[in-house]
Write an enzyme that holds these catalytic residues in place. Structure first.
Site, PDB file in Angstrom:
ATOM      1  N   LYS A  11      46.470  39.364  39.780  1.00 56.78           N
ATOM      2  CA  LYS A  11      47.324  40.556  39.825  1.00 56.78           C
ATOM      3  C   LYS A  11      48.741  40.158  39.426  1.00 56.78           C
ATOM      4  O   LYS A  11      49.365  39.309  40.062  1.00 56.78           O
ATOM      5  CB  LYS A  11      47.315  41.162  41.228  1.00 56.78           C
ATOM      6  CG  LYS A  11      48.216  42.382  41.385  1.00 56.78           C
ATOM      7  CD  LYS A  11      48.130  42.902  42.812  1.00 56.78           C
ATOM      8  CE  LYS A  11      49.097  44.050  43.050  1.00 56.78           C
ATOM      9  NZ  LYS A  11      49.013  44.553  44.451  1.00 56.78           N
TER      10      LYS A  11
ATOM     11  N   LYS B 233      44.499  42.795  36.998  1.00 55.48           N
ATOM     12  CA  LYS B 233      45.333  43.973  37.220  1.00 55.48           C
ATOM     13  C   LYS B 233      46.753  43.658  36.771  1.00 55.48           C
ATOM     14  O   LYS B 233      47.298  42.653  37.216  1.00 55.48           O
ATOM     15  CB  LYS B 233      45.317  44.361  38.698  1.00 55.48           C
ATOM     16  CG  LYS B 233      46.169  45.579  39.018  1.00 55.48           C
ATOM     17  CD  LYS B 233      46.246  45.824  40.520  1.00 55.48           C
ATOM     18  CE  LYS B 233      47.166  47.039  40.773  1.00 55.48           C
ATOM     19  NZ  LYS B 233      47.383  47.252  42.200  1.00 55.48           N
TER      20      LYS B 233
END
Length: 306
Positions: A179, A232
């Site tokens: 992420k 992400k």
């Protein structure tokens, strides 16, 4: 142990791999449209059941739940509202839905950070303790998958320890394992009441320029006991999916985040593209890149085309 999102043997886009984010906000009495995200709303506790029922009738089965409490807590320990929401969803729909719970502290901490701050730094022991309390509560309420998105060091390892101590030996973890610190999270942060204050998230989220660190982060989470891995933002991390899968041999998915999804909505609103075409094209690219699941705010919109 059931695998909800196995490694796929085909590149064909299907509804089985789609996950629809949903928001429940304790502050609300009526639905509130999320700016930039089309027909996505934040719901009250009372209204979320009707919303999910409509999605199930459309063919969506998988939901990623974000819960926004009314009160902020400096040392989060009260997750009773979270328990009530999860319990009501699972009691009502039982096995008709797969319920993933985003597990982070950003909606509950006063400064919007994903951990507990002390002198503009994350206090890791306090953060882990609160995340463990939260995740254990979610499992007691009936959650199918715990999805820690905090990006703190060794969270997956800590949660596995907590789950073992509480005899949740088969609990499944979908780690937000790769992420990045990103500018594409804006609409989400407004909906989740989680815009960071005082300092940014660069001390715990990944720098977009470092490919090696990005892949290593997923390798570490796999070694610590994650069942599923993630990149992400999805559209800007698509080059990492196959390498992560090759290194870990675990199912790896992509999160088409709020800013990415909002760009599709904006193109449509300005007459520069057609939203359904833009959405299905973007999701087909995720599928081509071997994503084993896709989190998208447009899951409910695209399912009728599949």
């Amino acid at each position: 142990m059931k695998t909800f999102f196995p490694i796929r043997k085909t590149n064909k886009l299907s509804k089985q791999i789609l996950i629809q984010p949903i928001f429940v906000d304790q502050r609300l009495k009526s639905p509130k449209k999320i700016k930039g995200l089309g027909e996505n709303y934040s719901w009250s506790h009372n209204a979320i059941l009707r919303s999910v029922e409509k999605d199930l009738k459309k063919g969506i089965r998988n939901f990623l739940l974000f819960i926004v409490p009314k009160e902020k807590q400096k040392l989060p320990e009260d997750f009773s509202f979270h328990y009530e929401v999860i319990r009501s969803l699972k009691n009502h729909f039982k096995k008709d839905l797969t319920l993933l719970i985003d597990t982070c502290l950003c909606s509950i901490t006063p400064d919007g950070h994903c951990g507990i701050s002390q002198n503009k730094k994350i206090n890791l022991p306090h953060t882990h303790y609160a995340l463990g309390l939260a995740a254990n509560t979610y499992l007691e309420a009936g959650a199918d998958i715990i999805a820690p998105s905090d990006m703190m060091k060794d969270t997956t390892q800590y949660l596995r320890k907590v789950f073992s101590e509480n005899e949740f030996h088969s609990a499944q973890i979908m780690s937000y394992s790769t992420k990045f610190k990103s500018g594409f999270y804006g609409p989400f942060r407004e909906a989740a009441n989680s815009t960071p204050k005082g300092y940014d998230r660069s001390s715990y989220q990944l720098p977009v320029s470092d490919r090696t660190k990005a892949i290593q982060s997923s390798i570490i989470n796999a070694a610590q006991g994650a069942n599923y891995l993630m990149v992400k933002p999805g559209m800007t991390s698509i080059d990492l999916i196959q390498d992560i899968k090759a290194e870990t041999l675990l199912p790896t998915g992509a999160y088409q985040v709020s800013g990415e999804f909002a760009s599709l909505q904006l193109l449509d609103s300005q007459g520069l593209g057609k939203y359904p075409d833009l959405l299905i094209e973007s999701l087909q690219v995720f599928s081509r890149a071997k994503a084993d699941y896709i989190i998208t705010y447009g899951a409910r919109d695209i399912v009728s085309y599949l």
